[in-house]
Design an enzyme around this catalytic site. Structure first.
Site, short mmCIF file in Angstrom:
data_model
loop_
_atom_site.label_atom_id
_atom_site.label_comp_id
_atom_site.label_asym_id
_atom_site.label_seq_id
_atom_site.Cartn_x
_atom_site.Cartn_y
_atom_site.Cartn_z
N LEU A 84 59.12 11.78 27.68
CA LEU A 84 58.99 10.67 27.08
C LEU A 84 57.27 10.49 26.82
O LEU A 84 57.06 9.49 26.28
CB LEU A 84 59.41 9.55 28.17
N ASP A 125 44.71 -0.57 33.66
CA ASP A 125 45.21 0.32 32.72
C ASP A 125 46.04 -0.49 31.54
O ASP A 125 47.16 0.22 31.36
CB ASP A 125 45.77 1.69 33.07
#
Length: 711
Positions: free
Chosen positions: A15, A135
């Site tokens: 993924l 992030d």
């Protein structure tokens, strides 16, 4: 095949991959439930142990619909590597959504608002637990589809997260450079040493870049050659950004930086929402951490934006759709002021239609009491302006159509093909906007003409009522004259006879004014012809096939683009595959040319003709409206004159009636003591009594006349 005691996955089901871990799609061995497993690589174990454990600790503290859930922490059977078992989001990430050709120019307004709501809610949960993410980017915002069919976005990847309160600082560097705060970028990317510490507001910078990316489909700060190829200019753009700017771009090598204060024209957000965002983004895209908003203010302002309801309005004079964002408790007066800011039509002159009927509104109402509006059923602002319509603001899609290179470079061709398909999507959206605009132009014009025809009928009825009133007064004035003449024979010295000539002249003046209060047959014919034209144009829009033909081209182009993506994965094409690839490039270019031809030669031409016709119709309607307004004022003046005349005429009648009653009373008092009755005296008394009764009747008629104009 890899596994833990309860889950298994194949290495092909990847993924995503980062610097320290890879994420795979896995299944529960017992239930078959799909999950995401995050498997850490050897590099992750080179970090300090407390850093390795930080992500487990962070996820263990969090429990929110907009945070990816942690189900378990397990180990692989062979290598004993730590594995995070997490919620699987089947619809990819926000980045994958933005990389779809359909969203090359940003998300739709409804989807963008969902992104903002989910990110704000998830970040609020992080701050409640004193966690800084460090992030934030579209790739770390996962998407799944809820039971109601709406998207749900979830924050993920807490490998860089740590516990940090609002007043605390940190020195370590994490994040992705395009979304990195300038202070962190300077040290992490440019490798410049400084002693700056970083606070929780570095997440706000990343959120600002993410929101701009979601709204426009591109990054806000772009040096010539791209952010990763021109890092010095990238840092300069982010640090030198003036107050109020939301983006900066360098279009030429070593060229100046162009500061951008508004969203691009091809952005899919409405002006109403853009206005809200332009008050938020500059304050979180602030390089100076001391000037940047804190999270409390960020949450307050974004929630203030998200709590607003959208009121759809189509401005008929401007031929443009508006979205007005207000709180449900705001007054309609504020709504009208906001419309005035976007259209220039002051509140006092705003009139609206809703579903074909005039829609009177009061500035004292609350916005929540207005009729519910949608994109298909907006309120229509129908005031007539002398200026021409502005129409739909759009960028010519032809400017976004790239050209293929003659040589076969699969990777480059795939990128160009994506841009071509993106441009077709944008062309389709612009086409839909132009057709919708034409539809609402005709719908609003049709309603407005019908309203004017009804106003004409009301004026005819009003004039008829005023004429009845006038005729009654004329009849009464004629009877008064006969009474005065009869009374003059009895008492020649009455001064009321002097007023009678003046009353007659007043009636003649009012009669002349009433004769001028008429609507010309030419203007009525204009309304009929315009109504017929509007009906014909609506029929043309219903049978328009431009969108369906463009969609057919788009389907074929998507299939070719799919082949390009498959070929991109191959190391090299065979001769036959290369020839097929060349043919696909030609077909893709021809399909794109066909879409542009339909747009430019049909859609735009018809739209421009519709705008021109609309401009002429609005001028004619404005003239008729002004004429009807003058007729209404003239009739109102006539009514006032008639009432004034009636009051003036009543005064001498009342005086004469009182004199007649006094004369009759004198004669009736003297009659019993008179020794003989003179025939002349008796005749005079009877005539006076008769005149008195007639005057009472006239007075009654005059009072009764008032009810005519009221009806």
């Amino acid at each position: 095949m890899q596994s833990t005691p309860n889950y298994l996955w194949e290495l092909d089901d990847k993924l995503g991959q980062g610097a320290t871990a890879t994420v795979y799609k896995a299944r529960n061995k017992k239930s078959g439930e799909e999950v995401a497993v995050k498997v850490f690589n050897n590099s992750s174990y080179l970090r300090p142990y407390e850093v390795q454990m930080r992500e487990f600790e962070m996820l263990g503290k969090l429990n929110h619909i907009n945070i990816v859930k942690l189900f378990a922490v397990e180990e692989t059977g062979s290598t004993k590597q730590k594995v995070l078992i997490m919620e699987y989001c089947a619809s990819g990430s926000l980045l994958s959504v933005l990389e779809e050709p359909e969203n090359a120019f940003g998300l739709s307004e409804s989807e963008f608002l969902i992104v903002v709501q989910c990110v704000v809610a998830g970040m609020n949960h992080l701050r409640e637990n004193d966690i800084v993410h460090r992030d934030i980017k579209p790739g770390n915002i996962m998407r799944l589809i809820g039971e109601d069919g709406r998207s749900i976005y979830k924050l993920t990847d807490f490998g860089a997260a740590r516990q940090l309160q609002d007043d605390e600082k940190f020195m370590s560097i994490y994040g992705t450079e395009e979304y990195l705060h300038p202070d962190m970028y300077e040290r992490a990317v440019l490798k410049k040493c400084h002693q700056k510490a970083y606070g929780v507001t570095v997440d706000l910078w990343s959120i600002g870049v993410t929101f701009y990316h979601a709204a426009c489909g591109s990054l806000p700060f772009i040096p010539f050659g791209g952010p990763r190829n021109n890092k010095e200019i990238m840092h300069r753009i982010t640090t030198e950004k003036p107050q109020g700017a939301i983006a900066g771009v360098q279009r030429k090598e070593r060229g100046p930086i162009e500061w951008i204060y508004d969203f691009p024209v091809n952005c899919r957000l409405s002006e109403g929402l853009k206005t809200q965002l332009k008050s938020i983004l500059p304050n979180i895209l602030e390089a100076d951490q001391d000037k940047c908003w804190g999270f409390d203010q960020f949450f307050a302002e974004t929630n203030n934006m998200l709590e607003r309801m959208a009121i759809q309005v189509f401005s008929l004079p401007h031929a443009r759709m508006l979205k007005i964002y207000l709180h449900h408790y705001n007054s309609v007066g504020i709504f009208m002021e906001t419309v005035a800011k976007q259209t220039g039509v002051v509140s006092e002159r705003q009139t609206y239609f809703c579903e074909g009927h005039p829609y009177p509104i009061s500035p004292t109402w609350q916005v929540q009491h207005l009729s519910k509006t949608t994109e298909q059923y907006p309120l229509i602002l129908v005031v007539c302006e002398s200026e021409g319509p502005m129409g739909v603001a759009y960028k010519d899609p032809a400017l976004d159509f790239p050209r293929f290179l003659h040589s076969v470079e699969v990777s480059v061709d795939c990128s160009v093909a994506k841009n071509v398909v993106s441009a077709v999507y944008q062309t389709l959206r612009v086409t839909q906007s132009l057709l919708t605009c034409q539809e609402f132009i005709l719908r609003g014009t049709y309603w407005l003409i019908e309203s004017l025809k009804a106003e004409c009928s009301r004026i005819y009825e009003k004039k008829s009522a005023v004429m009845s009133y006038f005729n009654c007064l004329v009849s009464t004035e004629n009877r008064n004259t006969r009474l005065y003449n009869a009374l003059y024979k009895l008492t020649p010295d009455i001064r009321e006879m002097q007023e009678q000539g003046e009353f007659h002249r007043k009636l003649q003046t009012i009669n002349t004014a009433l004769a001028s209060c008429s609507l010309s047959s030419e203007k009525e014919s204009m309304l009929g012809f315009m109504l017929l034209d509007a009906s014909k144009d609506q029929d043309c829009i219903r049978v328009d096939t431009s969108i369906s033909r463009m969609e057919q081209c788009l389907q074929k182009m998507q299939l070719i683009f799919k082949h390009f993506k498959e070929r991109k994965k191959q190391p090299k094409l065979s001769h036959n595959e290369e020839q097929i690839h060349k043919l696909d490039k030609i077909n893709l270019a021809n399909l794109a040319k066909k879409v542009l031809t339909i747009f430019q030669d049909e859609v735009v031409q018809i739209y421009q003709a519709a705008l021109s016709g609309h401009s002429g119709r609005m001028r004619t309607i404005s003239e008729i409206q002004n004429h009807l307004g003058l007729l209404n004022e003239d009739l109102a003046d006539c009514v006032r004159e008639l009432r004034s005349f009636e009051e003036s005429a009543n005064r001498p009648i009342n005086r004469l009636s009182q004199r007649m009653q006094q004369l009759c009373l004198v004669h009736s008092n003297h009659s019993p003591i008179t020794s003989f009755h003179s025939p002349t005296q008796e005749d005079l008394t009877l005539r006076m009594l008769k005149l008195r009764d007639q005057m009472k009747s006239v007075s009654y008629e005059l009072e009764k006349n008032n009810s005519i104009i009221e009806r």
